[in-house]
Structure formats: structure tokens, C-alpha cells
Design a protein around this motif. Structure first.
Motif: not given
Lengths: 340, 340
Positions: B99, B284-289, B97, A253-254, B153, A280-283, A276-278, B101-102, B93-94
Motif C-alpha cells: 500500500l 473499492t479502489g483508490g490510488p494505485t500502489p 503490505e 486503517r489505510a 489496480h 484505498n478503503i473498501t466499503l 474513502v478513496f485516498g 500510496t499510504s 508496514a504499509l
């Protein structure tokens, strides 16, 4: 003593080798009571180039302490112990943080599919077990050496907890114990991706609420259907092949977490904007620091609240270890116990 | 109205375009007071194929509400507002939470380097600012739209906190504000990797304790020297190129976290045993919400405890926006403010 040695893909032999002796003052020698074959042994069984000298096999074992170096004071001959698959000093900064697999003094065992094993840093590594060596709990206790703690590590690093949905990719021993671990940590919805009914049935017994047999894009689509199009908050990847990774990032999930505990059989993989990035997925994930988890997991095993040893569906004598490899490779057996 | 439009790499023009009008009942139109050029605009400025219709540019702005749809009740004409670089409904919901950006209703702004902007989901997106439009705080408040919240972020997702060491890869506006954010969250040791002295000096002012000018393997070696061979617990990657990612995984400590906030300009990257898995590295990381962070970050800006607006070292009128792109591309300017 007798020991299993791999000479190349598909070529495991049981041979007479030198008996182990303590070399450092912190060493111990442990007589093996039970050992087993690991999924990571199978990666080698499928791909290892032929080597003339051979590779002693096995890194999971329960045994009885036979001999100890001068500086080993917390263990004595006769103690029944379980060993993490990697030894460590258990005193350095990284060990104190619970990251025993990165201990500068550490390393991965080899040669546990044998009658005895030399254990470096014995006192930091071995954990005494309060049972007899003929206890019916031994198979479950043996899973603490690797597969159960690996499944637990996946669930812990992914942040599985009540209210979080989980997908487990892979129905091998680690995947099934990732299901058990996710359940133990409170996940209510656990989707197990696997296509071997005997294994996924055990997965249901361990707590899986849904089973998805499809693989690849169909499998991803199916998990998304089951989760209102969203995917699950956490994904535990217990295989190590690139397609399993791609499935994992496809069903998360996002804002979610993919934890990998299957040893990656690839180096490059997609981690860009669309995968992964878009979102905000954590690996996360990696080799489990077994030693840091045993105390937490032991009581539930001793008191029978969990039975991770159910992953063992075959047992062989040490002399028949090659047969154990063959059966696991052919998927006739899920996980094979080896008894010297 | 006048607006900056990109027609291909290196080709930004200021043109007369149609005035925006509310189309949905949840829209607003905002007259732009200040906007700016982003590092991600520069990725396009360097690589965008020529397009006949042109792409309206800009996604960071502060402005004054001019017109609102029927359902916008929490904002009124005359309100000074800051917009996150992406709009969102702030009710799904996103979004709940954090998030944004999603958000399924969301998207990234374009066309903020202009006299006015159409804002979908205005009430979920815009945040009122308790200052006048000629406030000296405006540059710092404008960084909340993207670069400051992006740096924040990175620090939040990496788990920066007292006792954790941090490396920041990149001395652009996001990298420098990642330094400021890491400092604000309590990091004591902050190593900034960058080679532009003017920028790294600002990084020191923001809280960097060490600057490493070397790049690639030499840069990795230098950070390892500074940290007793170990690397830092957290690494904030604020560039987006593959070599910056490789540097990030090269300087992270075993068990540590790499947070990426530079938009990846690659899809495949190494995440196998030797780079990420073996050391239990988390990515981790991604576009900041943005919307989820503004309330937390606003007070320190309003009260002058942080001054993120120092990243603006040049200001241009809207008509001279192309000059702003050229100056940032040539690294003559760190970040350019655009005033209609």
C-alpha cells in the motif's frame, strides 16, 4: 389469529387478523413458537407515517410447520424450523451464489410477530432444527434468523480473520453479535464502540478486547490512540445512521474494509478522496443472505460453543408486543423475544 | 533546467527553474527521458484557481539516474529507471503490505514534465529497466508509472478473473488499460462504455468484447440488456466524475464490485439501500500502489505480450507541453508523451 400491526410511529397494536393459508403450491404455514423485535422495526417505530390499513410486523421467527402446499416435499407438519428474515427460492443463480437477499422470487417477511406466518418458497427458505420446541437453545437459534447472521455477514464481508484488527460500531444486538462473529473468525483485537455498559459488558463476554464509549471525533481519536494512530483493518458498522458511517470511515486503517450491516438511514454520504478513496478503503456489506450461512453457524449454537441468544434480555407475550417496542425504543431492553 | 509550470486553469508555461540536487542522503536526481500528461493533470487544467507562484507539473516519468545521495546503494548513475507517480520508502508496514500510496514517508511527484526530477526515497521508489533509453518499448514502460498500473489496480481490487463479467466506465487511457488488465486477468466479457470511436477501437484491440456508446440512464439500460438484465460482476470506474460513479453502480450486478480508480471529483455520493447497500455491492479502489505491481507487470511489457503504450497517440517536445495539454483537453489527443 392474533398479530402485531403498526399504524404509524409509536403505534403498534395487537389485533385479530385472518389466519394464513397456503396460496401457492410452494407455500407453507408455520405456527410461531418464538419471534422478536428487530432494530430495523425500531427505525419504523420512530419514523413511520400514520397509515390507515396498518403494517403487519416482524420478520424473525422459529415455528412449527402446520400446513404445506403440494410441491413442498422436504418439510412436513410438525417440523420445527427457523426462517431467514427474507424468503427465497434457493435454486436461482443468485441463491446458488449465496446471495439469497437478491433472489428475484424473494422478499422480506412481515407479520412474524403473530401466531402464524405464511411462508412462500417454504422449501428454499425454512431450515429444520434438530431440537424440541421447548429447547433452552431456542433464543440462540432464533438469532440465526437475522441478528447473528447479520453480524456474521459483517465479519465475513469485511474479511475478518486471524491477524486482522476489528472495530465494531454499535452496541445493539447486531453489533454485539458482530463482536461474537469477529471473535469466532479469529480476530484477536476487537474494539467495541458503545456507551451502554450493560451492553458493552456482554460485548466483552462475546470477545471484545477494548470498549470505546466516546462518540464522534472523540471516539475516532480514541480508537486511533488504541491502534498506534492507524485504525483497524476492518470495521463492522452495525447501526445504519450517518454518524455511525462517519465514525466507521474515521477508524478504518489505510487499505482496510468498512462493512455496513445496519440498514442505512441515509442515501448520500462522503466517499471522496479524503474519506474513502485516498486510503484505498473498501466499503462492503448489505442485507445478510441468511440462508447461505445457517448450516455453517448452526453446529456451534447446537453444541453451545457460542450463545448468541444472550442478546435477548426481555421476553413478552404476543399481546404485550407494544410494550416490547416501547422498551427497546427507550433502550430499557436490548432485544425483546415475543412468544405467542 | 526547463520545466512545465501551471499558473491556473488553461495556463501552462515552460520556464527555466533551478536544477534539482539531492538534499537527503536517500534522494536521487533523475534526468527525464520521457514524461507525459495525465488525466488528473487535466482536472487541474480545467479548474485550478490562478496562483502567482505556479505549480510544477507531471508525475509520470522514465529517466536516467544522474546523481544519488550517500545512502542510495542499489542505484547508480546511468541506470534507466521508471518511477511510480508517488514515492515511498518501500520498507514500512504499509509498503510491505503493498500500500505504497499510504506510506507515511511518501508523496506524489510533481515536476516530471521537466528535464530532471528530484526523487525522495530513491531506492524504495525507482525500478531499473533492462532496456536502453532509445528502446521502442519506452512508451509502454512509461505507462507502468501510472495509467497501466491504475487500470490493473482497478481490475485486481474488483476481483476480475475468469468467469467474471466486467464493465469499464470511461474510454480515457486508464479506462482502456483497465480493459487490457481485465483481459489479462481472464475476463471473458468486457463491456467498454465510451463514445469516442478511435478510443473504443483501441479498447476492442485491448480486449473489449462490447462497446456501449450511450451515457447515463440509456447507457445503464444498454449494459443491462447485454447482460440479461443483471449487470456485470465487476465494474471499473476510470473517470472520477459523479455521473460515471452513478453509471457504475447502475450497471453492477447484485453482489458485485465497483472499483473506482478515476480520482473522485466529488465528496458526497449515493451509497444507500437502493444504490449500493440493498444489492450487497462492494465499493473499492483508490490510488494505485504502483511500486507493488511493477515486477508483476514488467515481463509482459518487455516480451511484447501487451502493448499499453498504444494509448500514446501524440508526442511533443518539452517546450510544447502546453500544446499537449490543449490537445488532451480538446480530446484531440488521448494521451500525450513529453520528451525533454
Amino acid at each position: 389469529m392474533r398479530a402485531a400491526v403498526m399504524y404509524g410511529a409509536g403505534d403498534v397494536r395487537v389485533e385479530t387478523v385472518a389466519d394464513p393459508k397456503p396460496r401457492e403450491s410452494t407455500d407453507a404455514v408455520v405456527r410461531v413458537v418464538s419471534s422478536c423485535v428487530c432494530g430495523s422495526d425500531l427505525h419504523l417505530y420512530r419514523s413511520m407515517p400514520a397509515v390507515p390499513e396498518g403494517l403487519p410486523m416482524g420478520h424473525e421467527f422459529i415455528g412449527v410447520v402446520e400446513d404445506t402446499g403440494w410441491d413442498v416435499t422436504g418439510l412436513k407438519s410438525g417440523d420445527l424450523v427457523v426462517a431467514p428474515f427474507s424468503y427465497a427460492d434457493n435454486t436461482c443463480a443468485l441463491c446458488r451464489e449465496g446471495l439469497h437477499t437478491s433472489c428475484p422470487e424473494g422478499g422480506i417477511f412481515s407479520g412474524a410477530q403473530a401466531e402464524a406466518v405464511l411462508v412462500p418458497h417454504a422449501e428454499g427458505t425454512l431450515v429444520r432444527l434438530p431440537v424440541e420446541e421447548d429447547s433452552a437453545l431456542l433464543p440462540s437459534l432464533l438469532t440465526l434468523a437475522d441478528v447473528y447472521t447479520t453480524g456474521h455477514h459483517a465479519a465475513v464481508t469485511a474479511g475478518v480473520r486471524p491477524g486482522k484488527t476489528t472495530t465494531v460500531v454499535g452496541d445493539g444486538a447486531v453489533g454485539l453479535l458482530a463482536v461474537l462473529s469477529a471473535r469466532r473468525l479469529g480476530a484477536e483485537r476487537i474494539i467495541l464502540m458503545g456507551r451502554h455498559t450493560g451492553r458493552t459488558d456482554l460485548g466483552r463476554r462475546f470477545g471484545a478486547t477494548d470498549v470505546v464509549a466516546e462518540r464522534g471525533p472523540e471516539g475516532i481519536e480514541r480508537v486511533r490512540e488504541l491502534t498506534g494512530g492507524e485504525g483497524t483493518h476492518t470495521v463492522l458498522e452495525a447501526v445504519g445512521h450517518l454518524d455511525a458511517y462517519e465514525t466507521a470511515v474515521g477508524v478504518v486503517r489505510a487499505g482496510g474494509v468498512v462493512s455496513r450491516v445496519g440498514v442505512p438511514q441515509y442515501e448520500q454520504a462522503p466517499i471522496g478522496f479524503s474519506t474513502v478513496f485516498g486510503g484505498n478503503i473498501t466499503l462492503t456489506g448489505g442485507p445478510t443472505p441468511v440462508r447461505s450461512y445457517i448450516e455453517e453457524l448452526l453446529p456451534d449454537v447446537l453444541e453451545g460453543r457460542v450463545e448468541p441468544g444472550l442478546v435477548f434480555d426481555r421476553s413478552v407475550d404476543l399481546e404485550r408486543t407494544p410494550e416490547g417496542y416501547r422498551a427497546m425504543h427507550a433502550r430499557e431492553a436490548l432485544k425483546v423475544l415475543v412468544r405467542p
